[in-house]
Scaffold this active site. Structure first.
Site, short mmCIF file in Angstrom:
data_model
loop_
_atom_site.label_atom_id
_atom_site.label_comp_id
_atom_site.label_asym_id
_atom_site.label_seq_id
_atom_site.Cartn_x
_atom_site.Cartn_y
_atom_site.Cartn_z
N TYR A 85 0.84 -1.21 0.00
CA TYR A 85 0.00 0.00 0.00
C TYR A 85 0.87 1.26 0.00
O TYR A 85 1.92 1.30 0.66
CB TYR A 85 -0.91 -0.05 1.23
CG TYR A 85 -1.76 1.17 1.42
CD1 TYR A 85 -2.63 1.61 0.42
CD2 TYR A 85 -1.72 1.89 2.60
CE1 TYR A 85 -3.42 2.74 0.60
CE2 TYR A 85 -2.51 3.01 2.79
CZ TYR A 85 -3.35 3.43 1.79
OH TYR A 85 -4.12 4.54 1.97
N ASP A 158 0.03 -7.56 6.62
CA ASP A 158 -1.14 -6.67 6.50
C ASP A 158 -2.24 -7.49 5.82
O ASP A 158 -2.13 -7.85 4.64
CB ASP A 158 -0.77 -5.44 5.67
CG ASP A 158 -1.94 -4.47 5.51
OD1 ASP A 158 -3.10 -4.90 5.62
OD2 ASP A 158 -1.69 -3.28 5.26
N LYS A 183 -11.72 -0.85 6.12
CA LYS A 183 -12.21 -1.55 4.93
C LYS A 183 -13.27 -2.57 5.33
O LYS A 183 -14.33 -2.22 5.75
CB LYS A 183 -11.04 -2.20 4.19
CG LYS A 183 -9.92 -1.21 3.86
CD LYS A 183 -10.34 -0.27 2.77
CE LYS A 183 -9.51 1.00 2.62
NZ LYS A 183 -8.53 1.37 3.60
C1 LIG Z 1 -3.62 -2.67 2.55
C2 LIG Z 1 -3.86 -1.43 3.35
N1 LIG Z 1 -3.20 -1.26 4.50
C3 LIG Z 1 -3.37 -0.17 5.25
C4 LIG Z 1 -4.23 0.83 4.88
C5 LIG Z 1 -4.36 2.05 5.73
O1 LIG Z 1 -5.58 2.07 6.39
P1 LIG Z 1 -6.26 3.39 6.96
O2 LIG Z 1 -6.76 4.18 5.78
O3 LIG Z 1 -7.35 2.86 7.84
O4 LIG Z 1 -5.20 4.14 7.71
C6 LIG Z 1 -4.96 0.69 3.69
C7 LIG Z 1 -5.89 1.75 3.26
O5 LIG Z 1 -6.37 1.78 2.15
C8 LIG Z 1 -4.76 -0.48 2.91
O6 LIG Z 1 -5.43 -0.65 1.77
#
Ligand SMILES: Cc1ncc(COP(=O)(O)O)c(C=O)c1O
Length: 365
Positions: A85, A158, A183
């Site tokens: 990400y 993750d 999500k």
């Molecule tokens: C794979 C992944 N990890 C972490 C995050 C970060 O999450 P947040 O937006 O809740 O901080 C996202 C957000 O899109 C994501 O898709």
């Protein structure tokens, strides 16, 4: 679960408060450190993951940040999948890079290359995503856990794009699992939250980081995520069924170069996905959202970093919601027709007075 909308908590005696604040007894003193609504959510997600313990955060990025800081020191090295990400890549390269923690990015689907990276220098952390955002690369968690273990690295996964309903990485050998609960777990696009799960000892360490860095999940947000959790299984079944059908249909549409979905036989890691994921997933919220990663989720990256992350300029990320499949197909069909028309118009000489055509990145004329 009630929303404990309080910053301070009362105790019968002053000594009791002191003991709570110094971890000598359980209880609540100040809501940045712990509050009951957050704790119930953390315990519920930990249970879904088969984890000893869990902790919730204001966002997924806060969970990733605290988790990494709980195990890393200046001078340490991380090996990270290149399919990661955008904000995580930026956190690793810029924030942690700025305090002397180096990250080397690898193609984690290439186990030999990953092992070579782990063997080349001492490595504190191996970091991957179960299903990567946005390239939908599926990591072979059991094989990577074995490599991390062999080379003395802590394996952090993750699991945002899978959720505990599709995959439980701790059972496959992960040491710590982080997720953006924004999500699937929250599920309704109305709350930001993050979570980390793992052994009691590891969670205690990241809880200590969180106490001093302060990305506490607000109790109302925890309440919303708990509400989302009750329908996680139902939503995941529906997301996956619709996304798999839509992906199969999209593969046959003129102008589409490739479709990446873990449920498709054409997916490069289809065999790993079958073994590791309960279903193919759909990546999101109740509403279907189409995004262009280079200009949105991965905008922090330079053009070179975007290419290095495996993202082509015409990639569109489709997060498939809970709408009817037929409605989605009709909507995608009209959008694709419009894109094809725009691409054809673009390749013709401009008509006087016409609006300039928008580039149709993912669509061939
Ligand atoms: C794979 C992944 N990890 C972490 C995050 C970060 O999450 P947040 O937006 O809740 O901080 C996202 C957000 O899109 C994501 O898709």
């Amino acid at each position: 679960m009630p929303i404990y909308q309080s910053v301070t908590f009362s105790t019968a005696e002053l000594d009791e408060l002191g003991e709570i604040l110094t971890d000598k007894r359980s209880g609540y003193a100040y809501a940045r450190i712990a509050n009951p609504t957050d704790e119930v959510l953390a315990a519920a997600i930990a249970e879904l993951h088969g984890a000893e313990d869990g902790f919730v955060f204001a966002t997924g990025m806060a969970a990733i940040h605290a988790t990494l800081l709980s195990v890393l020191r200046t001078g340490d090295r991380i090996v990270c999948t290149r399919a990661v990400y955008g904000s995580t890549r930026s956190l690793l390269a810029n924030v942690l890079g700025g305090i002397g923690i180096r990250t080397d990015f690898v193609d984690a689907t290439d186990l030999a290359a990953t092992e070579a990276a782990l063997a080349s220098e001492p490595t504190r952390v191996l970091y991957v995503e179960t299903i990567s955002n946005p390239t939908i690369v599926v990591a072979d968690l059991a094989a990577l856990a074995e490599l991390a273990n062999r080379h003395g690295a802590i394996f952090i996964v993750d699991n945002t794009f899978a959720s505990p309903y599709l995959c439980r990485p701790l059972a496959l050998g992960a040491d710590l699992v982080v997720e953006s609960a924004t999500k699937y777990i929250g599920g309704h696009s109305d709350v930001l939250a993050g979570v980390a799960v793992g052994s009691r000892e590891r969670i205690a360490r990241l809880r200590a980081v969180q106490t001093d860095t302060g990305a506490t999940l607000a109790p109302f947000a925890a309440f919303l995520v708990l509400r989302g959790l009750t329908t996680l299984a139902l939503r995941m079944e529906r997301h996956a069924a619709t996304a798999t059908a839509l992906a199969t249909w999209l593969e046959r549409q003129p102008g589409i170069d490739s479709v990446y979905h873990p449920g498709l036989p054409s997916h490069p890691q289809a065999a790993i996905a079958r073994r590791q994921l309960r279903l193919g997933g759909g990546m999101g919220s109740i509403h279907t959202i189409v995004a262009h990663p280079p200009s949105t989720t991965h905008r922090q990256l330079s053009d070179e970093e975007i290419v290095a992350a495996g993202i082509s300029p015409g990639l569109l990320r489709c997060s498939v919601g809970l709408e009817d499949l037929e409605d989605l197909q009709a909507d995608f069909a009209q959008a694709l027709a419009a894109a094809r028309e725009a691409a054809t118009t673009e390749s013709r000489p401009a008509v006087t007075g016409a609006e300039p055509a928008q580039p149709a990145a993912a669509v061939r004329p």
